[in-house]
Design an enzyme around this catalytic site. Structure first.
Site, PDB file in Angstrom:
ATOM      1  N   GLU A  70       0.807  -8.531   9.389  1.00 26.76           N
ATOM      2  CA  GLU A  70       0.209  -9.760   9.715  1.00 26.76           C
ATOM      3  C   GLU A  70       1.370 -11.023   9.184  1.00 26.76           C
ATOM      4  O   GLU A  70       2.458 -12.058  10.027  1.00 26.76           O
ATOM      5  CB  GLU A  70      -0.711 -10.610   9.947  1.00 26.76           C
ATOM      6  CG  GLU A  70      -1.425 -11.885  10.920  1.00 26.76           C
ATOM      7  CD  GLU A  70      -2.586 -11.427  10.548  1.00 26.76           C
ATOM      8  OE1 GLU A  70      -3.036 -11.248  11.556  1.00 26.76           O
ATOM      9  OE2 GLU A  70      -2.975 -12.108   9.683  1.00 26.76           O
ATOM     10  N   HIS A 110      -4.957  17.078   4.328  1.00 24.62           N
ATOM     11  CA  HIS A 110      -5.910  18.063   4.672  1.00 24.62           C
ATOM     12  C   HIS A 110      -5.895  17.212   6.765  1.00 24.62           C
ATOM     13  O   HIS A 110      -6.880  17.321   7.968  1.00 24.62           O
ATOM     14  CB  HIS A 110      -7.705  17.774   5.152  1.00 24.62           C
ATOM     15  CG  HIS A 110      -6.860  18.872   3.391  1.00 24.62           C
ATOM     16  ND1 HIS A 110      -7.212  20.133   3.384  1.00 24.62           N
ATOM     17  CD2 HIS A 110      -7.212  18.018   2.458  1.00 24.62           C
ATOM     18  CE1 HIS A 110      -6.924  20.801   1.668  1.00 24.62           C
ATOM     19  NE2 HIS A 110      -7.410  19.536   1.537  1.00 24.62           N
ATOM     20  N   LYS A 131      -6.048 -14.647  21.281  1.00 24.51           N
ATOM     21  CA  LYS A 131      -7.132 -15.980  20.750  1.00 24.51           C
ATOM     22  C   LYS A 131      -7.175 -16.807  22.078  1.00 24.51           C
ATOM     23  O   LYS A 131      -8.602 -17.068  22.157  1.00 24.51           O
ATOM     24  CB  LYS A 131      -6.941 -17.194  19.501  1.00 24.51           C
ATOM     25  CG  LYS A 131      -7.105 -15.885  18.482  1.00 24.51           C
ATOM     26  CD  LYS A 131      -6.841 -17.205  17.264  1.00 24.51           C
ATOM     27  CE  LYS A 131      -7.135 -16.476  16.001  1.00 24.51           C
ATOM     28  NZ  LYS A 131      -6.447 -17.337  14.667  1.00 24.51           N
TER      29      LYS A 131
HETATM   30  O1  PA5 Z   1      -3.945 -14.151   7.176  1.00 20.14           O
HETATM   31  C1  PA5 Z   1      -4.430 -14.666   8.096  1.00 20.14           C
HETATM   32  O2  PA5 Z   1      -4.587 -16.031   8.276  1.00 20.14           O
HETATM   33  C2  PA5 Z   1      -5.944 -14.517   9.137  1.00 20.14           C
HETATM   34  O3  PA5 Z   1      -5.688 -13.315   9.515  1.00 20.14           O
HETATM   35  C3  PA5 Z   1      -6.671 -14.679   9.149  1.00 20.14           C
HETATM   36  O4  PA5 Z   1      -7.202 -14.977   7.814  1.00 20.14           O
HETATM   37  C4  PA5 Z   1      -7.487 -14.661  10.030  1.00 20.14           C
HETATM   38  O5  PA5 Z   1      -7.767 -14.887  10.972  1.00 20.14           O
HETATM   39  C5  PA5 Z   1      -9.172 -14.935   9.706  1.00 20.14           C
HETATM   40  O6  PA5 Z   1      -9.044 -16.663   9.564  1.00 20.14           O
HETATM   41  P1  PA5 Z   1      -9.858 -18.429   8.913  1.00 20.14           P
HETATM   42  O7  PA5 Z   1     -10.234 -17.758   7.686  1.00 20.14           O
HETATM   43  O8  PA5 Z   1      -9.834 -19.192   9.787  1.00 20.14           O
HETATM   44  O9  PA5 Z   1     -10.932 -17.263  10.069  1.00 20.14           O
END
Ligand code: PA5
Length: 463
Positions: free
Chosen positions: A293, A318, A432
């Protein structure tokens, strides 16, 4: 307390795996300007304390407060359930798998001493429903974690749980909820204020995947018996070690530099993390989110990033290693090795007439696992597959603090090398928004229309 973790990168050198797949001093020299920029970029982050993940190892007051709170409630509850997703769940899972008893949930209360932990990192209705077959609401504390305060999956989990709790406790249900969220903004913050939940703040400049050392990761860790102070000590030791600007002594910077050169120049577009310790398997899962990410980004007309893959030694010998050894040479393998396990198993004498089995007798399982790790690294090296090893002295709070922090810092450093922002995630927004449209969220009517107008699947191509 464990020793410093060690980063062994011998097996990515051109002198070891050959010039086509390996790295020379010259390759590093060619990007020295980029490296200097990254080194000064990280020192600016440190000076400004922003993004704030670099300050978390020093947040001992917050860790003490969390520990105190955790100790005060640990006896009152049988279960601690985290409602969250992504960066608000994966660190919790990684810490639990690494540092708590592997069968924690099955231990008797007397042996376990602290609450069992459940982390609901999804909205699969079957799994969610099943949670309530194994927990009793009367002795369960829920920790809803969301930085933004409005993530659809987390808020759905929470709305369901709130409704159930209200049926059991009426208005006093709020005593069984802890909210971990932004200190000021977001729907969860507002709800927590209105309904009177105990809250823990996620510093505003700490993003989800960099938040494991904030209350996001620390609270569930402390409640289940992990020493969060020691965890921060490990992270701090790594941060101090990585202040060394001569990058060749700096494990986080070297980790990043090697990935960058191997990715950009040698076609290693896949970063496989393969711990030889089942306790570290969810560290690899946490890393997968961090690396993907943060670094998978559009850059001008092009794209950057490496696909992180998790594997587990010896299990995946394996399953995956055939591909790693003879398939496309497009991977950098990161072994995580543990020098000393907390316990060992000696294989007893047996089958004296069966030479093909009897050789195992008298050895220990840790010997076998270490032999397999060494053998796999050597076999991959012989077939010119670059690989590195991060050695942990043992798996404890200190070494896990060091490891996770090193990987966070390496990720931030890579952002400078790639010249992208590792702290945002614009690529997940469209999915989203379309989901919001389909679920009827006000303001997303256009997205709803877009989905409705989507071309129907041509049945000719559905078989
Ligand atoms: O790294 C990030 O910012 C995302 O993966 C968030 O952790 C994830 O989308 C969850 O977001 P939030 O903590 O706002 O619910």
């Amino acid at each position: 307390m464990s020793e410093q973790i060690r980063f062994d990168y011998n097996n990515v050198l051109a002198s070891v795996v050959g010039p086509e797949h390996g790295i020379t001093e010259g390759d590093i020299e060619k990007i020295k300007d980029k490296i200097s920029k990254a080194v000064s970029g990280i020192s600016t982050i440190r000076k400004e304390g922003n993004p704030g993940f670099v300050t978390l190892p020093y947040a001992t007051d917050s860790a003490d407060e969390i520990q105190k709170f955790a100790d005060s409630i640990a006896d009152k509850y049988e279960n601690f359930v985290v409602l969250g997703i992504g960066g608000s769940a994966l660190g919790n899972i990684a810490l639990n798998t690494a540092l708590n008893h592997p069968f924690n949930g099955f231990l008797s209360k007397e042996k376990r001493k602290r609450p069992r932990i459940f982390v609901m990192d999804n909205v699969d209705p079957d799994v969610f429903n099943s949670l309530f077959d194994v927990i009793d609401l009367k002795n369960t504390l829920f920790n809803v974690i969301t930085k933004s305060g409005g993530t659809a999956e987390t808020m759905s989990q929470f709305i369901v749980v709130r409704d159930m709790l209200k049926k059991v406790y009426g208005e006093s249900y709020s005593e069984h909820v802890i909210a971990t969220t932004d200190p000021e903004k977001g729907n969860l913050k507002a709800i927590a204020k209105e309904e009177g939940y105990k809250t823990f703040d996620i510093p505003q400049n700490v993003g989800g995947r960099f938040s494991v050392f904030s209350p996001v990761g620390l609270l569930s860790a402390a409640v289940t018996g992990i020493d969060v102070r020691k965890l921060l000590e490990g992270a701090k030791a790594m941060e101090e070690r990585c202040k060394d600007e001569s990058f060749k002594n700096n494990p986080a910077y070297m980790y990043s530099i090697l990935h960058y050169i191997l990715g950009i120049k040698k076609g290693k577009n896949i970063s496989v993390m393969m711990p030889y310790s089942s306790r570290l398997k969810d560290v690899a899962d946490w890393y997968r989110q961090l690396w993907a990410e943060s670094l998978g980004k559009k850059k001008g007309a092009g794209f950057v990033g490496q696909t992180p893959v998790k594997a587990l030694g010896a299990t995946d010998q394996h399953s995956q290693v055939q591909l790693y050894a003879e398939g496309p040479n497009d991977k950098l393998i990161i072994f995580l090795g543990v020098r000393t396990f907390d316990s060992d198993v000696t294989i007893p004498k047996a089958f004296e007439d069966k030479k093909g089995v009897n050789y195992l007798c008298g050895h220990t399982m840790s010997e076998l696992l270490h032999a397999e790790q060494k053998a796999t690294a050597l076999a991959l090296t012989k077939s010119k597959r670059p690989n590195v090893t991060i050695w942990l002295d043992k798996v404890d709070e200190n070494s896990i603090g060091q490891l996770l922090y090193m990987l966070e810092l390496a990720t931030a450093f890579s952002g400078f090398l790639y010249d992208i922002d590792p702290f945002n995630q614009p690529g997940v927004e469209e999915g989203k928004n379309l989901t919001y449209g389909m679920m009827g969220r006000p303001g997303y009517e256009d997205k709803k229309k877009e989905v409705e107008q989507m071309r129907e699947a041509d049945l000719k191509y559905v078989i």
